[in-house]
Design a protein around this motif. Structure first.
Motif, PDB file in Angstrom:
ATOM      1  N   ARG A 148      -9.603   2.914  -2.326  1.00 34.01           N
ATOM      2  CA  ARG A 148     -10.203   4.137  -2.844  1.00 34.01           C
ATOM      3  C   ARG A 148      -9.157   5.019  -3.504  1.00 34.01           C
ATOM      4  NH1 ARG A 148     -11.755   7.581   2.645  1.00 34.01           N
ATOM      5  NH2 ARG A 148      -9.616   8.107   3.236  1.00 34.01           N
ATOM      6  N   LEU A 149      -9.639   5.801  -4.454  1.00 33.31           N
ATOM      7  CA  LEU A 149      -8.845   6.826  -5.108  1.00 33.31           C
ATOM      8  C   LEU A 149      -9.342   8.167  -4.588  1.00 33.31           C
ATOM      9  CD1 LEU A 149      -8.624   5.782  -8.866  1.00 33.31           C
ATOM     10  CD2 LEU A 149      -6.708   6.363  -7.383  1.00 33.31           C
ATOM     11  N   ILE A 175      -0.938  -3.650  -4.748  1.00 29.16           N
ATOM     12  CA  ILE A 175      -2.127  -4.286  -4.181  1.00 29.16           C
ATOM     13  C   ILE A 175      -2.237  -5.702  -4.757  1.00 29.16           C
ATOM     14  CG2 ILE A 175      -4.635  -4.217  -3.920  1.00 29.16           C
ATOM     15  CD1 ILE A 175      -4.504  -1.208  -4.374  1.00 29.16           C
ATOM     16  N   PRO A 176      -2.047  -6.729  -3.912  1.00 27.01           N
ATOM     17  CA  PRO A 176      -2.178  -8.098  -4.413  1.00 27.01           C
ATOM     18  C   PRO A 176      -3.593  -8.344  -4.956  1.00 27.01           C
ATOM     19  CG  PRO A 176      -1.314  -8.077  -2.162  1.00 27.01           C
ATOM     20  CD  PRO A 176      -1.746  -6.678  -2.496  1.00 27.01           C
ATOM     21  N   ASN A 203      -4.400  10.136  -4.914  1.00 30.80           N
ATOM     22  CA  ASN A 203      -3.825   9.207  -3.944  1.00 30.80           C
ATOM     23  C   ASN A 203      -4.598   7.901  -3.961  1.00 30.80           C
ATOM     24  OD1 ASN A 203      -1.844  10.995  -2.911  1.00 30.80           O
ATOM     25  ND2 ASN A 203      -3.405  11.995  -1.677  1.00 30.80           N
ATOM     26  N   LEU A 204      -3.869   6.798  -3.888  1.00 28.61           N
ATOM     27  CA  LEU A 204      -4.454   5.467  -3.808  1.00 28.61           C
ATOM     28  C   LEU A 204      -4.336   5.014  -2.359  1.00 28.61           C
ATOM     29  CD1 LEU A 204      -5.603   2.962  -5.283  1.00 28.61           C
ATOM     30  CD2 LEU A 204      -3.234   2.217  -5.611  1.00 28.61           C
ATOM     31  N   GLU A 205      -5.457   4.620  -1.759  1.00 25.38           N
ATOM     32  CA  GLU A 205      -5.473   4.226  -0.353  1.00 25.38           C
ATOM     33  C   GLU A 205      -6.179   2.882  -0.190  1.00 25.38           C
ATOM     34  OE1 GLU A 205      -5.810   8.800   1.377  1.00 25.38           O
ATOM     35  OE2 GLU A 205      -7.480   7.428   1.666  1.00 25.38           O
ATOM     36  N   VAL A 206      -5.730   2.111   0.793  1.00 24.75           N
ATOM     37  CA  VAL A 206      -6.379   0.853   1.145  1.00 24.75           C
ATOM     38  C   VAL A 206      -6.809   0.919   2.600  1.00 24.75           C
ATOM     39  CG1 VAL A 206      -5.170  -0.565  -0.551  1.00 24.75           C
ATOM     40  CG2 VAL A 206      -4.212  -0.299   1.716  1.00 24.75           C
ATOM     41  N   LYS A 255      -2.345   5.311   2.831  1.00 23.03           N
ATOM     42  CA  LYS A 255      -1.948   5.741   1.488  1.00 23.03           C
ATOM     43  C   LYS A 255      -0.824   4.825   1.016  1.00 23.03           C
ATOM     44  CE  LYS A 255       0.323   9.516  -0.853  1.00 23.03           C
ATOM     45  NZ  LYS A 255       0.932  10.824  -0.684  1.00 23.03           N
ATOM     46  N   ILE A 256      -1.023   4.204  -0.148  1.00 18.37           N
ATOM     47  CA  ILE A 256       0.014   3.318  -0.678  1.00 18.37           C
ATOM     48  C   ILE A 256       0.640   3.859  -1.954  1.00 18.37           C
ATOM     49  CG2 ILE A 256      -0.894   1.241   0.400  1.00 18.37           C
ATOM     50  CD1 ILE A 256      -2.037   0.495  -2.342  1.00 18.37           C
TER      51      ILE A 256
END
Length: 104
Positions: free
Chosen positions: A36-37, A84-85, A45-48, A58-59
Motif C-alpha cells: 500500500r501507498l 519489492i521483488p 510511504n510505501l508499506e508491505v 514501511k519499506i
C-alpha cells in the motif's frame, strides 16, 4: 510529484483504494491488500504487509518534492519500489484483474 499525480499514476496502473490507501492485492485473493501507498499531508510511504499477522512494514517513503515521475510511466522514483521483488508483475496482475472484472 504531488499527491494527486501519484494517485493518478497508481489508479492507472492497477492500484485500488482499500481502507483509505492505494493498494495492490494478492494475485489470487483480490480482497486482501499486500502493498500500500500511504499518502499523508507532506510525505508518501510505501508499506508491505508482513506474512505473519496484520502488521504493515514501511519499506520506503519520501516527501512529495523528492519523488520523481518515471519517464516511461513506471513506478515513481524515491519511494523504494525497487526493494519489492516482482513488483512489476504484481502491479500488472492487479491491472489485468481490474480489466477482466470490467470487461469479463
Amino acid at each position: 510529484m504531488t499527491q494527486e499525480e501519484i494517485t493518478a499514476w497508481a489508479l492507472k496502473n492497477g492500484w485500488q483504494m482499500m481502507g483509505g490507501n492505494l493498494s495492490l492485492t494478492k494475485p489470487r485473493a483480490h480482497k486482501e491488500a499486500i502493498v500500500r501507498l500511504v499518502l499523508k499531508a507532506t510525505v508518501a510511504n510505501l508499506e508491505v504487509k508482513k506474512p505473519a499477522g496484520n502488521k504493515w512494514e514501511k519499506i520506503g517513503g519520501a516527501p512529495y518534492g523528492a519523488i520523481e515521475a518515471d519517464s516511461e510511466d513506471g513506478p515513481p522514483h524515491g519511494l523504494g519500489f525497487e526493494s519489492i521483488p516482482s513488483f512489476t508483475m504484481l502491479m500488472q496482475a492487479n491491472k489485468d484483474a481490474q480489466t477482466f472484472a470490467r470487461f469479463g
